[in-house]
Scaffold this active site. Structure first.
Site, mmCIF file in Angstrom:
data_model
loop_
_atom_site.group_PDB
_atom_site.id
_atom_site.type_symbol
_atom_site.label_atom_id
_atom_site.label_comp_id
_atom_site.label_asym_id
_atom_site.label_seq_id
_atom_site.Cartn_x
_atom_site.Cartn_y
_atom_site.Cartn_z
ATOM 1 N N ARG A 217 2.370 0.550 30.726
ATOM 2 C CA ARG A 217 2.669 -0.189 29.497
ATOM 3 C C ARG A 217 2.731 -1.689 29.788
ATOM 4 O O ARG A 217 2.265 -2.515 28.987
ATOM 5 C CB ARG A 217 3.983 0.305 28.885
ATOM 6 C CG ARG A 217 3.849 1.678 28.222
ATOM 7 C CD ARG A 217 5.100 2.045 27.460
ATOM 8 N NE ARG A 217 6.143 2.624 28.290
ATOM 9 C CZ ARG A 217 6.360 3.930 28.440
ATOM 10 N NH1 ARG A 217 5.581 4.812 27.844
ATOM 11 N NH2 ARG A 217 7.358 4.361 29.194
ATOM 12 N N PHE A 233 -2.305 9.155 20.206
ATOM 13 C CA PHE A 233 -1.265 10.030 20.768
ATOM 14 C C PHE A 233 -0.042 9.166 21.090
ATOM 15 O O PHE A 233 0.481 9.164 22.198
ATOM 16 C CB PHE A 233 -1.759 10.753 22.024
ATOM 17 C CG PHE A 233 -3.085 11.450 21.850
ATOM 18 C CD1 PHE A 233 -3.140 12.718 21.276
ATOM 19 C CD2 PHE A 233 -4.263 10.855 22.267
ATOM 20 C CE1 PHE A 233 -4.351 13.364 21.115
ATOM 21 C CE2 PHE A 233 -5.488 11.487 22.107
ATOM 22 C CZ PHE A 233 -5.535 12.752 21.529
ATOM 23 N N ASP A 255 -0.434 9.659 15.618
ATOM 24 C CA ASP A 255 0.088 10.873 16.252
ATOM 25 C C ASP A 255 0.182 11.950 15.170
ATOM 26 O O ASP A 255 0.420 11.639 14.001
ATOM 27 C CB ASP A 255 1.461 10.620 16.882
ATOM 28 C CG ASP A 255 1.817 11.645 17.952
ATOM 29 O OD1 ASP A 255 1.803 11.290 19.142
ATOM 30 O OD2 ASP A 255 2.103 12.810 17.587
ATOM 31 N N SER A 256 0.018 13.206 15.579
ATOM 32 C CA SER A 256 0.070 14.301 14.604
ATOM 33 C C SER A 256 1.485 14.812 14.364
ATOM 34 O O SER A 256 1.713 15.638 13.487
ATOM 35 C CB SER A 256 -0.809 15.464 15.082
ATOM 36 O OG SER A 256 -0.340 15.957 16.325
ATOM 37 N N ASP A 301 -3.801 8.501 25.458
ATOM 38 C CA ASP A 301 -2.800 9.111 26.343
ATOM 39 C C ASP A 301 -2.411 10.481 25.784
ATOM 40 O O ASP A 301 -1.291 10.680 25.308
ATOM 41 C CB ASP A 301 -1.578 8.198 26.461
ATOM 42 C CG ASP A 301 -0.548 8.719 27.451
ATOM 43 O OD1 ASP A 301 -0.926 9.519 28.340
ATOM 44 O OD2 ASP A 301 0.633 8.352 27.334
ATOM 45 N N CYS A 341 -2.776 13.577 32.145
ATOM 46 C CA CYS A 341 -1.569 14.003 32.856
ATOM 47 C C CYS A 341 -1.673 15.477 33.246
ATOM 48 O O CYS A 341 -0.675 16.106 33.578
ATOM 49 C CB CYS A 341 -0.321 13.761 31.998
ATOM 50 S SG CYS A 341 -0.294 14.680 30.447
#
Length: 397
Positions: A217, A233, A255-256, A301, A341
């Site tokens: 970040r 995301f 984002d969902s 991400d 990730c």
């Protein structure tokens, strides 16, 4: 020590332990004497009965997780020793006592010599996740050891192991407070490089916040000024806040998850960054098609696309499609910061997926920086599997 059940390995299967790798797979076990209880401490012996160390019996494909390559009891003294070393290292990193950052990972499993333990620190509120049955059985001992190491700095310790261990073997497992110095809290506000974030460990993903992206970040902030940024995301808005406070022209967070977007809005207010921001609850792939060409910096991400080797090929294809969609919609000179990730998708596979995405998109890509997890998420050199976060900062031409 002699009261621990013995796990005897097949002939020649001790070589990985001699290289200090902390996992013993079920295929390496010849027999047990007697059959251990799930999560119990065990002695590990070579076929010739040489003592190889002590670990936890997990009973799955990873049969044993080693906690010591010497003969020693698994007790509070051992955990005080390992936790003290972990705290000392975070102090050396400038994380403990910092005015700008008061949230970090205190224990990162095998990287800190405590296999299966994740322990995150949120301004004195510690959150534990057991990724092994051995750690779950030792949770109260770990709590006592942590109080010795941290003293009054520890306000409470929350065990959030249900999401990592809940299931058939521990179907009755519930999250719990192992220690609370007063009325238990469910959330707090942390500081990260001077930015404020609300963290709710009971309802949030993982332990409540993605501490592993702290350094990335900060890297983003160096590139964000004057750019139109898409944080895909976005979860609770970590990258979004950094970009806005670094002077981005506009940031769109997608984002969902409704709860994630609600937390994002709270974080925007905490940092005074409501201006020049747009929150959109949507799936990322359709959104990329709808808003083509609008952004000159995109952050991808996503959550892990694969948690097991059986899903690895599908995950690689997923990374390719997602990054291709972003590359096709970025103007020349734009930046793409892309992550994986998924532990089972190694760096070579991930970069191969991005290379294939660039070919399909017909774009020339320059790698500006390779990105990984920060120093408070250390990797055991003997266990490269511990390096799960990988990413690239790229210039699209």
């Amino acid at each position: 020590m002699n009261s621990y059940p013995a796990v005897i390995l097949k002939k020649g299967k001790e070589s990985s332990l001699e290289r200090m790798h902390p996992w013993i797979f079920s295929g390496a076990v010849a027999r047990t004497e007697p059959e251990p209880e799930l999560g119990s401490a065990v002695r590990v012996l070579a076929a010739d009965k040489r003592m190889l160390g002590v670990g936890f019996w997990e009973g799955g494909s990873i049969a044993v997780r080693m906690i010591s390559f010497a003969e020693r009891p698994v007790n509070e003294e051992l955990f005080v020793e390992r936790l003290s070393a972990a705290w000392k290292m975070r102090n050396e990193l400038g994380l403990t006592g910092s005015e700008k950052t008061n949230a970090f990972r205190l224990v990162h499993g095998d990287g800190d010599g405590i296999p299966g333990l994740i322990l995150d620190w949120y301004a004195g509120h510690a959150v534990l996740q057991a990724h092994s049955y051995g750690i779950y059985r030792q949770a109260e001992t770990i709590a006592s050891a942590l109080k010795q190491v941290c003293g009054d700095e520890l306000k409470q310790l929350y065990d959030k192991s249900k999401s990592t261990l809940g299931g058939r073997k521990l179907s009755s497992l519930e999250n719990r407070y192992l220690f609370a110095g007063g009325e238990p809290l469910t959330e707090t506000v942390i500081r990260e490089n001077g930015h404020a974030f609300k963290v709710n460990w009971e309802e949030g993903q993982k332990t409540g916040f993605f501490l592993d992206q702290r350094d990335n970040r900060a890297k983003l902030a160096a590139y964000a000024e004057g750019r139109r940024v898409l944080n895909a995301f976005s979860y609770s808005g970590g990258f979004s806040i950094y970009a806005l406070r670094a002077g981005a022209e506009k940031v769109v967070s997608v984002d969902s998850s409704g709860p994630a977007m609600a937390m994002l809005e709270e974080n925007l207010k905490l940092n005074g960054t409501l201006k020049n921001h747009e929150s959109i609850k949507a799936e990322v792939q359709p959104f990329l098609k709808e808003r083509a060409g609008e952004f000159d910096l995109i952050i991808l991400d996503p959550p892990a696309f694969a948690k097991h080797k059986s899903a690895r090929h599908q995950a690689v294809q997923g990374y390719k499609r997602l990054n291709q969609a972003a590359m096709e919609r970025l103007k020349p000179g734009s930046l793409l910061m892309s992550f994986s990730c998924s532990q089972v998708v190694g760096t070579e596979l991930f970069e191969g997926a991005l290379r294939a995405a660039a070919i399909e998109a017909g774009r020339s890509i320059s790698v500006l920086e390779r990105l990984s997890q920060p120093a408070d998420h250390p990797v055991n050199l003997a266990q490269p599997e511990g390096e799960y976060l990988k990413g690239l900062l790229m210039r699209v031409r």
